[in-house]
Scaffold this motif. Structure first.
Motif, PDB file in Angstrom:
ATOM      1  N   LEU A  19       3.529  -5.062   0.570  1.00 34.44           N
ATOM      2  CA  LEU A  19       4.446  -5.884  -0.211  1.00 34.44           C
ATOM      3  C   LEU A  19       4.417  -7.346   0.241  1.00 34.44           C
ATOM      4  N   SER A  20       4.239  -7.551   1.534  1.00 34.48           N
ATOM      5  CA  SER A  20       4.225  -8.916   2.079  1.00 34.48           C
ATOM      6  C   SER A  20       2.836  -9.549   2.012  1.00 34.48           C
ATOM      7  N   ASP A  21       1.882  -8.862   1.383  1.00 37.25           N
ATOM      8  CA  ASP A  21       0.506  -9.358   1.200  1.00 37.25           C
ATOM      9  C   ASP A  21      -0.256  -9.559   2.499  1.00 37.25           C
ATOM     10  N   CYS A  22       0.116  -8.819   3.545  1.00 36.50           N
ATOM     11  CA  CYS A  22      -0.645  -8.862   4.796  1.00 36.50           C
ATOM     12  C   CYS A  22      -1.895  -7.992   4.688  1.00 36.50           C
ATOM     13  N   VAL A  23      -1.803  -6.929   3.901  1.00 31.25           N
ATOM     14  CA  VAL A  23      -2.933  -6.026   3.667  1.00 31.25           C
ATOM     15  C   VAL A  23      -2.906  -5.624   2.197  1.00 31.25           C
ATOM     16  N   SER A  24      -4.032  -5.089   1.729  1.00 29.53           N
ATOM     17  CA  SER A  24      -4.076  -4.658   0.333  1.00 29.53           C
ATOM     18  C   SER A  24      -4.147  -3.137   0.180  1.00 29.53           C
ATOM     19  N   THR A  25      -4.429  -2.417   1.274  1.00 28.75           N
ATOM     20  CA  THR A  25      -4.513  -0.960   1.197  1.00 28.75           C
ATOM     21  C   THR A  25      -3.820  -0.317   2.397  1.00 28.75           C
ATOM     22  N   GLY A  26      -3.524   0.963   2.243  1.00 26.72           N
ATOM     23  CA  GLY A  26      -2.928   1.711   3.343  1.00 26.72           C
ATOM     24  C   GLY A  26      -3.867   1.822   4.531  1.00 26.72           C
ATOM     25  N   GLY A  27      -5.164   1.925   4.260  1.00 30.05           N
ATOM     26  CA  GLY A  27      -6.147   1.997   5.339  1.00 30.05           C
ATOM     27  C   GLY A  27      -6.181   0.727   6.168  1.00 30.05           C
ATOM     28  N   MET A  28      -6.040  -0.406   5.488  1.00 28.38           N
ATOM     29  CA  MET A  28      -6.000  -1.684   6.205  1.00 28.38           C
ATOM     30  C   MET A  28      -4.734  -1.769   7.057  1.00 28.38           C
ATOM     31  N   ALA A  29      -3.623  -1.240   6.533  1.00 26.29           N
ATOM     32  CA  ALA A  29      -2.365  -1.235   7.291  1.00 26.29           C
ATOM     33  C   ALA A  29      -2.531  -0.397   8.549  1.00 26.29           C
ATOM     34  N   LYS A  30      -3.151   0.773   8.410  1.00 27.77           N
ATOM     35  CA  LYS A  30      -3.366   1.659   9.547  1.00 27.77           C
ATOM     36  C   LYS A  30      -4.185   0.963  10.632  1.00 27.77           C
ATOM     37  N   ALA A  31      -5.265   0.283  10.225  1.00 26.80           N
ATOM     38  CA  ALA A  31      -6.123  -0.416  11.185  1.00 26.80           C
ATOM     39  C   ALA A  31      -5.360  -1.540  11.884  1.00 26.80           C
ATOM     40  N   LEU A  32      -4.582  -2.293  11.134  1.00 28.75           N
ATOM     41  CA  LEU A  32      -3.807  -3.406  11.692  1.00 28.75           C
ATOM     42  C   LEU A  32      -2.835  -2.894  12.751  1.00 28.75           C
ATOM     43  N   LEU A  33      -2.183  -1.769  12.448  1.00 33.60           N
ATOM     44  CA  LEU A  33      -1.225  -1.187  13.384  1.00 33.60           C
ATOM     45  C   LEU A  33      -1.924  -0.630  14.626  1.00 33.60           C
ATOM     46  N   GLN A  34      -3.063   0.024  14.447  1.00 41.51           N
ATOM     47  CA  GLN A  34      -3.788   0.595  15.581  1.00 41.51           C
ATOM     48  C   GLN A  34      -4.307  -0.482  16.526  1.00 41.51           C
ATOM     49  N   GLU A  35      -4.625  -1.645  15.995  1.00 38.41           N
ATOM     50  CA  GLU A  35      -5.122  -2.746  16.816  1.00 38.41           C
ATOM     51  C   GLU A  35      -3.994  -3.450  17.580  1.00 38.41           C
ATOM     52  N   GLY A  36      -2.746  -3.121  17.269  1.00 35.66           N
ATOM     53  CA  GLY A  36      -1.616  -3.712  17.991  1.00 35.66           C
ATOM     54  C   GLY A  36      -1.212  -5.085  17.494  1.00 35.66           C
ATOM     55  N   TYR A  37      -1.497  -5.384  16.223  1.00 38.36           N
ATOM     56  CA  TYR A  37      -1.219  -6.707  15.665  1.00 38.36           C
ATOM     57  C   TYR A  37       0.157  -6.840  15.025  1.00 38.36           C
ATOM     58  N   VAL A  38       0.979  -5.779  15.106  1.00 32.02           N
ATOM     59  CA  VAL A  38       2.267  -5.799  14.417  1.00 32.02           C
ATOM     60  C   VAL A  38       3.398  -5.552  15.418  1.00 32.02           C
ATOM     61  N   GLN A  39       4.437  -6.381  15.310  1.00 29.36           N
ATOM     62  CA  GLN A  39       5.646  -6.190  16.111  1.00 29.36           C
ATOM     63  C   GLN A  39       6.839  -6.088  15.167  1.00 29.36           C
ATOM     64  N   VAL A  40       7.756  -5.178  15.504  1.00 26.48           N
ATOM     65  CA  VAL A  40       8.999  -5.042  14.750  1.00 26.48           C
ATOM     66  C   VAL A  40      10.141  -5.341  15.714  1.00 26.48           C
TER      67      VAL A  40
END
Length: 75
Positions: A19-40
């Motif tokens: 929704l925030s246009d950081c990724v375009s697919t669920g697979g890209m979201a998974k990779a981004l999270l696995q690489e440790g690039y996201v903080q909540v």
């Protein structure tokens, strides 16, 4: 900080990243999270299903900081 409006009680982190246009697919979201690039709320997060509520802050490396904003629940 960019505010992202949701119309439900919560949104899952992978959906939020799309929704925030950081990724375009669920697979890209998974990779981004696995690489440790996201903080909540200042803590590293790797769970795609993490529920985000209005007021939560999400920082995505190279994309910026976002805040979940509630707009009311659609009925």
């Amino acid at each position: 900080m960019k505010k992202i409006l949701i119309h439900s009680e919560y949104i899952k982190l992978d959906q939020f990243l799309k929704l925030s246009d950081c990724v375009s697919t669920g697979g890209m979201a998974k990779a981004l999270l696995q690489e440790g690039y996201v903080q909540v709320n200042g803590e590293k997060e790797d769970r795609r299903g993490r529920k985000l509520y209005p007021g939560d802050k999400v920082e995505v490396q190279d994309n910026g900081v976002f805040e979940v904003e509630g707009g009311g629940i659609k009925e």
